[in-house]
Design a protein around this motif. Sequence first.
Motif, PDB file in Angstrom:
ATOM      1  N   CYS A 117      35.422  44.190  49.388  1.00 15.82           N
ATOM      2  CA  CYS A 117      34.754  44.332  48.086  1.00 15.82           C
ATOM      3  C   CYS A 117      35.386  43.347  47.109  1.00 15.82           C
ATOM      4  N   ARG A 118      34.690  43.108  46.003  1.00 13.57           N
ATOM      5  CA  ARG A 118      35.248  42.268  44.946  1.00 13.57           C
ATOM      6  C   ARG A 118      36.051  43.146  44.000  1.00 13.57           C
ATOM      7  N   LEU A 119      37.242  42.688  43.669  1.00 14.70           N
ATOM      8  CA  LEU A 119      38.132  43.475  42.817  1.00 14.70           C
ATOM      9  C   LEU A 119      38.065  43.062  41.354  1.00 14.70           C
ATOM     10  N   PHE A 120      37.580  41.850  41.098  1.00 11.98           N
ATOM     11  CA  PHE A 120      37.503  41.348  39.722  1.00 11.98           C
ATOM     12  C   PHE A 120      36.130  40.760  39.433  1.00 11.98           C
ATOM     13  N   ASP A 121      35.743  40.892  38.173  1.00 11.21           N
ATOM     14  CA  ASP A 121      34.539  40.225  37.677  1.00 11.21           C
ATOM     15  C   ASP A 121      34.974  38.908  37.060  1.00 11.21           C
ATOM     16  N   ARG A 122      34.650  37.800  37.719  1.00 12.55           N
ATOM     17  CA  ARG A 122      35.090  36.480  37.262  1.00 12.55           C
ATOM     18  C   ARG A 122      34.012  35.737  36.490  1.00 12.55           C
ATOM     19  N   GLU A 123      32.885  36.369  36.249  1.00 12.90           N
ATOM     20  CA  GLU A 123      31.773  35.682  35.600  1.00 12.90           C
ATOM     21  C   GLU A 123      31.895  35.683  34.087  1.00 12.90           C
ATOM     22  N   ARG A 124      32.740  36.556  33.530  1.00 13.39           N
ATOM     23  CA  ARG A 124      32.947  36.594  32.088  1.00 13.39           C
ATOM     24  C   ARG A 124      34.078  35.650  31.687  1.00 13.39           C
ATOM     25  N   SER A 125      34.220  35.473  30.360  1.00 13.85           N
ATOM     26  CA  SER A 125      35.289  34.579  29.885  1.00 13.85           C
ATOM     27  C   SER A 125      36.667  35.146  30.173  1.00 13.85           C
ATOM     28  N   GLU A 126      36.730  36.485  30.295  1.00 16.59           N
ATOM     29  CA  GLU A 126      38.001  37.151  30.584  1.00 16.59           C
ATOM     30  C   GLU A 126      37.901  37.854  31.929  1.00 16.59           C
ATOM     31  N   VAL A 127      38.934  37.731  32.748  1.00 21.66           N
ATOM     32  CA  VAL A 127      38.934  38.384  34.060  1.00 21.66           C
ATOM     33  C   VAL A 127      39.033  39.892  33.859  1.00 21.66           C
ATOM     34  N   THR A 128      38.083  40.636  34.409  1.00 26.60           N
ATOM     35  CA  THR A 128      38.076  42.098  34.272  1.00 26.60           C
ATOM     36  C   THR A 128      37.946  42.746  35.645  1.00 26.60           C
ATOM     37  N   LEU A 129      38.386  43.984  35.729  1.00 28.50           N
ATOM     38  CA  LEU A 129      38.299  44.723  36.976  1.00 28.50           C
ATOM     39  C   LEU A 129      36.857  45.106  37.291  1.00 28.50           C
ATOM     40  N   SER A 130      36.508  45.007  38.556  1.00 26.31           N
ATOM     41  CA  SER A 130      35.228  45.541  39.019  1.00 26.31           C
ATOM     42  C   SER A 130      35.373  47.059  39.165  1.00 26.31           C
ATOM     43  N   PRO A 131      34.286  47.790  39.371  1.00 21.25           N
ATOM     44  CA  PRO A 131      34.413  49.242  39.606  1.00 21.25           C
ATOM     45  C   PRO A 131      35.349  49.561  40.775  1.00 21.25           C
ATOM     46  N   GLN A 132      35.291  48.764  41.845  1.00 20.70           N
ATOM     47  CA  GLN A 132      36.177  48.987  42.991  1.00 20.70           C
ATOM     48  C   GLN A 132      37.626  48.669  42.620  1.00 20.70           C
ATOM     49  N   GLY A 133      37.806  47.618  41.800  1.00 15.30           N
ATOM     50  CA  GLY A 133      39.152  47.284  41.354  1.00 15.30           C
ATOM     51  C   GLY A 133      39.765  48.379  40.503  1.00 15.30           C
ATOM     52  N   SER A 134      38.942  49.012  39.662  1.00 13.76           N
ATOM     53  CA  SER A 134      39.426  50.115  38.829  1.00 13.76           C
ATOM     54  C   SER A 134      39.881  51.293  39.679  1.00 13.76           C
ATOM     55  N   LEU A 135      39.205  51.509  40.811  1.00 15.11           N
ATOM     56  CA  LEU A 135      39.607  52.580  41.726  1.00 15.11           C
ATOM     57  C   LEU A 135      40.915  52.249  42.437  1.00 15.11           C
ATOM     58  N   LEU A 136      41.114  50.967  42.732  1.00 19.48           N
ATOM     59  CA  LEU A 136      42.314  50.552  43.460  1.00 19.48           C
ATOM     60  C   LEU A 136      43.555  50.553  42.583  1.00 19.48           C
ATOM     61  N   LEU A 137      43.403  50.240  41.298  1.00 19.71           N
ATOM     62  CA  LEU A 137      44.562  50.012  40.426  1.00 19.71           C
ATOM     63  C   LEU A 137      45.565  51.169  40.420  1.00 19.71           C
ATOM     64  N   PRO A 138      45.167  52.416  40.143  1.00 25.83           N
ATOM     65  CA  PRO A 138      46.187  53.487  40.116  1.00 25.83           C
ATOM     66  C   PRO A 138      46.882  53.684  41.460  1.00 25.83           C
ATOM     67  N   LYS A 139      46.162  53.446  42.557  1.00 26.43           N
ATOM     68  CA  LYS A 139      46.777  53.580  43.881  1.00 26.43           C
ATOM     69  C   LYS A 139      47.768  52.451  44.129  1.00 26.43           C
TER      70      LYS A 139
END
Length: 297
Positions: A45-67
């Motif tokens: 899966c993709r962990l980051f949204d790179r299409e915006r001016s700022e790198v942001t977490l994808s929904p899957q990345g948000s799930l992975l972060l606390p783990k």
Amino acid sequence: MNIRFLESFVWVSRLKSFRAAAEKLNVSQATISSRISTLEAEMQCRLFDRERSEVTLSPQGSLLLPKALKVLEAEAELKEALYLSEEPAGRIRIGVIESIVHTWLSSFLTKVAETYPKLEIELTAEPSVSLHSMFVKGSLDVIIQTDPVMEESVVTTPIDPLKLGWACREGHPLLKEDVTIENLAEQQIVTFARGSRPHVAVLNMFQEADLIHKQIHCVTSLAAISVFIRNSDGVATMPVSGFSQNPLNQGLRLINTDATPPSLDLVVSWHRESSNPASQGLVDIAREVSQRYRNSP
């Protein structure tokens, strides 16, 4: 799964930048990109949204972060357990506010040197706002200042506050009497930086007493505050513990008044996944020294 890849993922998510994460971890930006790409391939899966001016977490990345944070925290605990029989070495970057520099920093550093003789200290003194920014960007490992850092990956613990009082130059007319808040309102007031806790507390004191203060000067440096009131008829909010023993206060006296400002709250913050086993030790030393200083005459 490589734990360094998770570390890279956490820092990219925190700093919202591949370049900043690379600088923090002292690797190339290409290395960070490769680690994230490999991690994404493993997770499918993709962990980051790179299409915006700022790198942001994808929904899957948000799930992975606390783990990921839990894995890094477990790694830090394991390293600390393994290093218990060894003296921590290397470098640790500490940030403090200037009020600490002119009160108990010397005792703190002496105790740190005694406890961790192989540890190299890199010290930064800045206002709390600046320390927060540097700390969140990964430029500091431990900060001692006034406000908690509201980040999931950060641990913050309170230590003893700095008790504040009013001071003036020797020979000031206010030293001949018991001073009321009405007396203080008639003076030139000198306090900490605009918007700081002491500054706001002083404003609130006069407002609650329904008084209009004569004039308030905001000064970011405790040393500059001392110079200011030593050479004027102003009165200032200053730490009172150990006041007479502090060379900074030569030529100054504490004012006898019941209208004392609130104490300056202090906290220590450090990164939850810190791999340096001395981090918790520094917190314990800061707690011990701040308590001893608060109780000093």
